[in-house]
Design a protein around this motif. Structure first.
Motif, mmCIF file in Angstrom:
data_model
loop_
_atom_site.group_PDB
_atom_site.id
_atom_site.type_symbol
_atom_site.label_atom_id
_atom_site.label_comp_id
_atom_site.label_asym_id
_atom_site.label_seq_id
_atom_site.Cartn_x
_atom_site.Cartn_y
_atom_site.Cartn_z
ATOM 1 N N TYR A 248 -10.571 9.409 57.243
ATOM 2 C CA TYR A 248 -11.168 10.446 57.284
ATOM 3 C C TYR A 248 -10.731 11.542 56.684
ATOM 4 N N GLY A 249 -9.573 11.425 56.343
ATOM 5 C CA GLY A 249 -8.785 12.667 55.261
ATOM 6 C C GLY A 249 -8.540 12.144 53.915
ATOM 7 N N GLU A 250 -9.071 11.261 53.579
ATOM 8 C CA GLU A 250 -8.842 10.601 52.159
ATOM 9 C C GLU A 250 -8.996 11.808 51.046
ATOM 10 N N GLY A 251 -7.990 11.589 50.215
ATOM 11 C CA GLY A 251 -7.879 12.671 49.287
ATOM 12 C C GLY A 251 -7.290 13.999 49.628
ATOM 13 N N ASP A 252 -6.902 14.263 51.013
ATOM 14 C CA ASP A 252 -6.518 15.598 51.260
ATOM 15 C C ASP A 252 -5.100 15.623 50.537
ATOM 16 N N ILE A 253 -4.677 16.816 50.273
ATOM 17 C CA ILE A 253 -3.394 16.841 49.660
ATOM 18 C C ILE A 253 -2.390 17.852 50.466
ATOM 19 N N PHE A 254 -1.251 17.470 50.924
ATOM 20 C CA PHE A 254 -0.666 18.483 51.639
ATOM 21 C C PHE A 254 0.796 18.591 50.939
ATOM 22 N N ILE A 255 1.257 19.641 51.190
ATOM 23 C CA ILE A 255 2.600 20.149 50.583
ATOM 24 C C ILE A 255 3.820 20.226 51.527
ATOM 25 N N GLY A 256 3.398 19.899 52.624
ATOM 26 C CA GLY A 256 4.507 19.832 53.750
ATOM 27 C C GLY A 256 5.080 21.132 54.322
ATOM 28 N N VAL A 257 4.045 21.876 54.696
ATOM 29 C CA VAL A 257 4.389 23.318 55.411
ATOM 30 C C VAL A 257 4.068 23.449 56.866
ATOM 31 N N SER A 258 4.761 23.602 57.744
ATOM 32 C CA SER A 258 4.510 23.671 59.242
ATOM 33 C C SER A 258 3.583 25.010 59.489
ATOM 34 N N MET A 259 3.005 24.684 60.565
ATOM 35 C CA MET A 259 1.865 25.786 61.196
ATOM 36 C C MET A 259 2.676 27.052 61.413
ATOM 37 N N PRO A 260 3.857 27.349 62.010
ATOM 38 C CA PRO A 260 4.583 28.390 62.182
ATOM 39 C C PRO A 260 4.755 29.039 60.769
ATOM 40 N N ASP A 261 5.240 28.254 59.699
ATOM 41 C CA ASP A 261 5.436 28.842 58.653
ATOM 42 C C ASP A 261 4.177 29.494 57.876
ATOM 43 N N ILE A 262 3.100 28.762 58.037
ATOM 44 C CA ILE A 262 1.899 29.205 57.656
ATOM 45 C C ILE A 262 1.409 30.495 58.261
ATOM 46 N N ARG A 263 1.861 30.510 59.333
ATOM 47 C CA ARG A 263 1.395 31.839 60.325
ATOM 48 C C ARG A 263 2.350 32.919 59.737
ATOM 49 N N LYS A 264 3.594 32.673 59.464
ATOM 50 C CA LYS A 264 4.566 33.820 58.806
ATOM 51 C C LYS A 264 4.071 34.254 57.574
ATOM 52 N N VAL A 265 3.580 33.476 56.907
ATOM 53 C CA VAL A 265 2.811 33.781 55.305
ATOM 54 C C VAL A 265 1.604 34.935 55.523
ATOM 55 N N ILE A 266 0.759 34.330 56.481
ATOM 56 C CA ILE A 266 -0.223 35.105 56.495
ATOM 57 C C ILE A 266 -0.152 36.492 57.133
ATOM 58 N N LYS A 267 0.936 36.780 57.896
ATOM 59 C CA LYS A 267 1.116 37.932 58.484
ATOM 60 C C LYS A 267 0.773 39.080 57.604
ATOM 61 N N SER A 268 1.415 39.023 56.225
ATOM 62 C CA SER A 268 1.318 40.268 55.386
ATOM 63 C C SER A 268 0.140 40.206 54.704
ATOM 64 N N HIS A 269 -1.014 39.192 54.949
ATOM 65 C CA HIS A 269 -1.990 39.075 54.063
ATOM 66 C C HIS A 269 -3.350 39.227 54.895
ATOM 67 N N MET A 270 -3.406 39.871 56.051
ATOM 68 C CA MET A 270 -4.528 39.576 56.957
ATOM 69 C C MET A 270 -5.686 40.512 56.495
ATOM 70 N N ASN A 271 -5.333 41.472 55.720
ATOM 71 C CA ASN A 271 -6.553 42.258 54.947
ATOM 72 C C ASN A 271 -7.074 41.742 53.377
ATOM 73 N N LEU A 272 -6.747 40.408 53.355
ATOM 74 C CA LEU A 272 -6.953 39.705 52.105
ATOM 75 C C LEU A 272 -8.707 39.868 51.826
#
Length: 242
Positions: free
Chosen positions: A34-58
């Motif tokens: 079902y996920g054929e071709g999807d590309i991951f770079i290996g980032v955890s959900m907590p780390d993704i949430r850290k990154v977006i904290k400063s980008h909420m007004n994108l």
């Protein structure tokens, strides 16, 4: 700087080759899966949430770049920003903002193309938009008829917003329609929403399970009865009610 490019750069700083390999296996990215071709770079959900904290007004033009990225975690960053802003708009009863988010989400939903992307967002965005009388319930009916697995899963999981208000009937209506779906991910989604509904209205959901018992996918049944007392769960599993 608030940009999709900067978010991607920051995400890559948290990337792990080990997690990338694990995620590609877990999210079924192989040929024919079902996920054929999807590309991951290996980032955890907590780390993704850290990154977006400063980008909420994108800006939306940048969010569109995120949702159209080939990288799963980059798309997840976009989905999470939309979701968090939808939560804020719902709390503030800002119907104009919520409608804007929901329309953008629908327009770009081709990027919401794995179960985790759907499950973290759709009830907060589409579910709450319908609850606030911005969109009609027939939106979910339309999505449930789509050839896209992810559209159909959206329709089912969006009903979680109604369940939280103790209204289980949208869930039941869609579950009945989708019971014969061939995809295991739909069997799981239906069972999951029936389980959440059972927590609010156990008698109604048990009646539904009994009514449809003979053609319930086994996975759906297992998910739906997971929180029942052991004796009742065993009765369902052993087809005592047949």
């Amino acid at each position: 700087m608030l940009s999709a490019k900067n978010i991607e750069k920051k995400l890559k700083e948290f990337a792990s080759a080990k997690r990338k390999q694990a995620n590609e296996w877990f999210f079924k990215t192989g040929k024919g899966q079902y996920g054929e071709g999807d590309i991951f770079i290996g980032v955890s959900m907590p780390d993704i949430r850290k990154v977006i904290k400063s980008h909420m007004n994108l800006e939306y033009v940048e969010l569109e770049l995120l949702l159209n990225s080939p990288l799963h975690e980059v798309r997840m960053a976009g989905v999470l920003i939309l979701t968090e802003n939808a939560k804020i708009a719902t709390r503030k009863y800002n119907k104009e903002q919520l409608e804007k988010i929901a329309k953008f989400y629908l327009k770009n939903r081709k990027g919401v193309n794995n179960w985790d992307l759907v499950d973290v967002s759709v009830h907060y965005i589409l579910g709450n938009t319908i609850l606030n009388d911005i969109f009609k319930l027939d939106l979910l009916e339309s999505l449930s008829s789509s050839d896209s697995l992810w559209d159909r899963r959206m329709s089912m999981v969006a009903t979680w917003a109604f369940i939280r208000k103790s209204d289980v009937f949208p869930t039941i209506a869609l579950a009945e329609k989708l019971l014969h779906d061939k995809e295991d991910l739909m069997h799981k989604a239906i069972g999951w929403m029936l389980r959440e509904s059972w927590k609010r209205e156990p008698n109604i959901i048990e009646d539904f399970l009994l009514q449809h018992y003979t053609h319930l996918p086994r996975t759906t049944l297992r998910y739906a009865i997971e929180k029942m007392e052991e004796s009742k769960r065993k009765d369902f599993l052993n087809m005592k009610y047949k």
